[in-house]
Motif scaffolding. Structure first.
Motif, PDB file in Angstrom:
ATOM      1  N   GLY A   9      19.845  13.856   0.047  1.00 18.75           N
ATOM      2  CA  GLY A   9      20.297  12.575   0.596  1.00 18.75           C
ATOM      3  C   GLY A   9      19.575  12.243   1.898  1.00 18.75           C
ATOM      4  N   ILE A  10      19.381  13.287   2.731  1.00 17.58           N
ATOM      5  CA  ILE A  10      18.669  13.078   3.991  1.00 17.58           C
ATOM      6  C   ILE A  10      17.220  12.700   3.704  1.00 17.58           C
ATOM      7  CG2 ILE A  10      17.818  14.239   6.065  1.00 17.58           C
ATOM      8  CD1 ILE A  10      20.430  15.813   6.133  1.00 17.58           C
ATOM      9  N   GLN A  11      16.611  13.380   2.752  1.00 20.13           N
ATOM     10  CA  GLN A  11      15.235  13.071   2.381  1.00 20.13           C
ATOM     11  C   GLN A  11      15.121  11.633   1.872  1.00 20.13           C
ATOM     12  OE1 GLN A  11      12.335  14.563   2.763  1.00 20.13           O
ATOM     13  NE2 GLN A  11      13.405  16.163   3.903  1.00 20.13           N
ATOM     14  N   MET A  12      16.125  11.215   1.102  1.00 19.05           N
ATOM     15  CA  MET A  12      16.127   9.845   0.578  1.00 19.05           C
ATOM     16  C   MET A  12      16.260   8.847   1.730  1.00 19.05           C
ATOM     17  SD  MET A  12      18.350  10.013  -2.945  1.00 19.05           S
ATOM     18  CE  MET A  12      18.462   8.259  -3.072  1.00 19.05           C
ATOM     19  N   LEU A  13      17.117   9.160   2.692  1.00 21.10           N
ATOM     20  CA  LEU A  13      17.285   8.272   3.838  1.00 21.10           C
ATOM     21  C   LEU A  13      16.007   8.195   4.671  1.00 21.10           C
ATOM     22  CD1 LEU A  13      20.892   9.108   5.102  1.00 21.10           C
ATOM     23  CD2 LEU A  13      20.085   6.971   4.079  1.00 21.10           C
ATOM     24  N   LEU A  14      15.371   9.354   4.893  1.00 16.70           N
ATOM     25  CA  LEU A  14      14.105   9.369   5.654  1.00 16.70           C
ATOM     26  C   LEU A  14      13.020   8.594   4.911  1.00 16.70           C
ATOM     27  CD1 LEU A  14      14.019  13.056   6.973  1.00 16.70           C
ATOM     28  CD2 LEU A  14      14.359  10.968   8.302  1.00 16.70           C
ATOM     29  N   SER A  15      13.008   8.789   3.629  1.00 18.27           N
ATOM     30  CA  SER A  15      12.027   8.075   2.809  1.00 18.27           C
ATOM     31  C   SER A  15      12.289   6.571   2.852  1.00 18.27           C
ATOM     32  CB  SER A  15      12.082   8.594   1.380  1.00 18.27           C
ATOM     33  OG  SER A  15      11.202   7.873   0.557  1.00 18.27           O
ATOM     34  N   ALA A  16      13.525   6.185   2.757  1.00 18.62           N
ATOM     35  CA  ALA A  16      13.895   4.764   2.802  1.00 18.62           C
ATOM     36  C   ALA A  16      13.585   4.185   4.183  1.00 18.62           C
ATOM     37  CB  ALA A  16      15.368   4.590   2.471  1.00 18.62           C
ATOM     38  N   GLU A  17      13.819   4.978   5.224  1.00 10.91           N
ATOM     39  CA  GLU A  17      13.520   4.510   6.578  1.00 10.91           C
ATOM     40  C   GLU A  17      12.010   4.301   6.767  1.00 10.91           C
ATOM     41  OE1 GLU A  17      14.086   5.891  11.231  1.00 10.91           O
ATOM     42  OE2 GLU A  17      15.096   7.026   9.658  1.00 10.91           O
ATOM     43  N   GLN A  18      11.227   5.246   6.227  1.00 15.52           N
ATOM     44  CA  GLN A  18       9.761   5.099   6.322  1.00 15.52           C
ATOM     45  C   GLN A  18       9.296   3.869   5.544  1.00 15.52           C
ATOM     46  OE1 GLN A  18       8.171   8.814   4.939  1.00 15.52           O
ATOM     47  NE2 GLN A  18       7.968   9.629   7.036  1.00 15.52           N
ATOM     48  N   GLU A  19       9.870   3.666   4.391  1.00 14.05           N
ATOM     49  CA  GLU A  19       9.508   2.507   3.571  1.00 14.05           C
ATOM     50  C   GLU A  19       9.879   1.205   4.285  1.00 14.05           C
ATOM     51  OE1 GLU A  19      10.474   0.636  -0.826  1.00 14.05           O
ATOM     52  OE2 GLU A  19      10.928   2.746  -0.460  1.00 14.05           O
ATOM     53  N   ALA A  20      11.067   1.186   4.909  1.00 16.23           N
ATOM     54  CA  ALA A  20      11.503   0.003   5.652  1.00 16.23           C
ATOM     55  C   ALA A  20      10.570  -0.245   6.846  1.00 16.23           C
ATOM     56  CB  ALA A  20      12.940   0.183   6.125  1.00 16.23           C
ATOM     57  N   GLN A  21      10.179   0.860   7.514  1.00 16.62           N
ATOM     58  CA  GLN A  21       9.259   0.732   8.649  1.00 16.62           C
ATOM     59  C   GLN A  21       7.920   0.167   8.189  1.00 16.62           C
ATOM     60  OE1 GLN A  21      10.125   1.235  11.844  1.00 16.62           O
ATOM     61  NE2 GLN A  21       8.112   0.479  12.422  1.00 16.62           N
ATOM     62  N   GLN A  22       7.435   0.590   7.044  1.00 22.41           N
ATOM     63  CA  GLN A  22       6.178   0.071   6.490  1.00 22.41           C
ATOM     64  C   GLN A  22       6.309  -1.416   6.148  1.00 22.41           C
ATOM     65  OE1 GLN A  22       5.340   2.671   3.202  1.00 22.41           O
ATOM     66  NE2 GLN A  22       4.458   4.284   4.508  1.00 22.41           N
ATOM     67  N   ILE A  23       7.446  -1.791   5.626  1.00 22.30           N
ATOM     68  CA  ILE A  23       7.685  -3.203   5.284  1.00 22.30           C
ATOM     69  C   ILE A  23       7.704  -4.045   6.555  1.00 22.30           C
ATOM     70  CG2 ILE A  23       9.398  -4.823   4.383  1.00 22.30           C
ATOM     71  CD1 ILE A  23      10.124  -2.677   2.279  1.00 22.30           C
ATOM     72  N   VAL A  24       8.394  -3.555   7.596  1.00 26.02           N
ATOM     73  CA  VAL A  24       8.464  -4.287   8.863  1.00 26.02           C
ATOM     74  C   VAL A  24       7.075  -4.399   9.482  1.00 26.02           C
ATOM     75  CG1 VAL A  24       9.334  -4.151  11.235  1.00 26.02           C
ATOM     76  CG2 VAL A  24      10.881  -3.734   9.316  1.00 26.02           C
ATOM     77  N   THR A  25       6.305  -3.305   9.462  1.00 22.43           N
ATOM     78  CA  THR A  25       4.944  -3.311  10.015  1.00 22.43           C
ATOM     79  C   THR A  25       4.060  -4.292   9.247  1.00 22.43           C
ATOM     80  OG1 THR A  25       5.180  -1.011  10.722  1.00 22.43           O
ATOM     81  CG2 THR A  25       2.942  -1.877  10.558  1.00 22.43           C
ATOM     82  N   ALA A  26       4.168  -4.282   7.927  1.00 19.92           N
ATOM     83  CA  ALA A  26       3.376  -5.203   7.106  1.00 19.92           C
ATOM     84  C   ALA A  26       3.762  -6.647   7.417  1.00 19.92           C
ATOM     85  CB  ALA A  26       3.572  -4.893   5.631  1.00 19.92           C
ATOM     86  N   ALA A  27       5.055  -6.893   7.598  1.00 20.03           N
ATOM     87  CA  ALA A  27       5.513  -8.251   7.913  1.00 20.03           C
ATOM     88  C   ALA A  27       4.995  -8.696   9.284  1.00 20.03           C
ATOM     89  CB  ALA A  27       7.029  -8.310   7.865  1.00 20.03           C
ATOM     90  N   LYS A  28       5.014  -7.763  10.258  1.00 19.64           N
ATOM     91  CA  LYS A  28       4.487  -8.093  11.589  1.00 19.64           C
ATOM     92  C   LYS A  28       2.998  -8.399  11.517  1.00 19.64           C
ATOM     93  CE  LYS A  28       7.734  -5.533  14.514  1.00 19.64           C
ATOM     94  NZ  LYS A  28       7.876  -4.402  15.461  1.00 19.64           N
TER      95      LYS A  28
END
Length: 114
Positions: A9-28
């Protein structure tokens, strides 16, 4: 088993957080790119508008100086015509003025001699 699920579950959360960070960076990055493009387009429009206004200004200057030249030529012609008219009138009345002056001078001398 619960610890494995917790780890997963922690790995999934970290993975989701990294994916969200990539999405935010791409949007910026996309936003920055779009702002840069909009700025370049606006600068291009301003330059085009400025050159359009400059062309209109130069055209109006050209037209007004052309009409100014024609006005000067017209005024020169009218002035020359008036000068010639005055010279003609002066030459016509000049003999009469000379006669009148001679008459007054000679009359004045005769009266002084009396």
């Amino acid at each position: 088993m619960d610890s494995m699920r917790g780890q997963g579950g922690i790995q999934m959360l970290l993975s989701a957080e990294q994916e969200a960070q990539q999405i935010v960076t791409a949007a910026k990055n996309l936003k920055t790119t779009r702002l840069r493009q909009a700025k370049e387009e606006a600068e291009m429009e301003v330059a085009n508008y400025r050159s359009h206004l400059e062309a209109e200004y130069q055209k109006s200057i050209s037209e007004s100086s052309g009409s100014s030249d024609s006005t000067v030529k017209r005024l020169d012609k009218e002035t020359e015509e008036k000068i010639q008219s005055l010279k003609g009138t002066a030459s016509k009345v000049s003999p009469e003025i000379v006669k009148m002056l001679i008459k007054h001078i000679t009359t004045g001398i005769h009266e002084l001699q009396r």
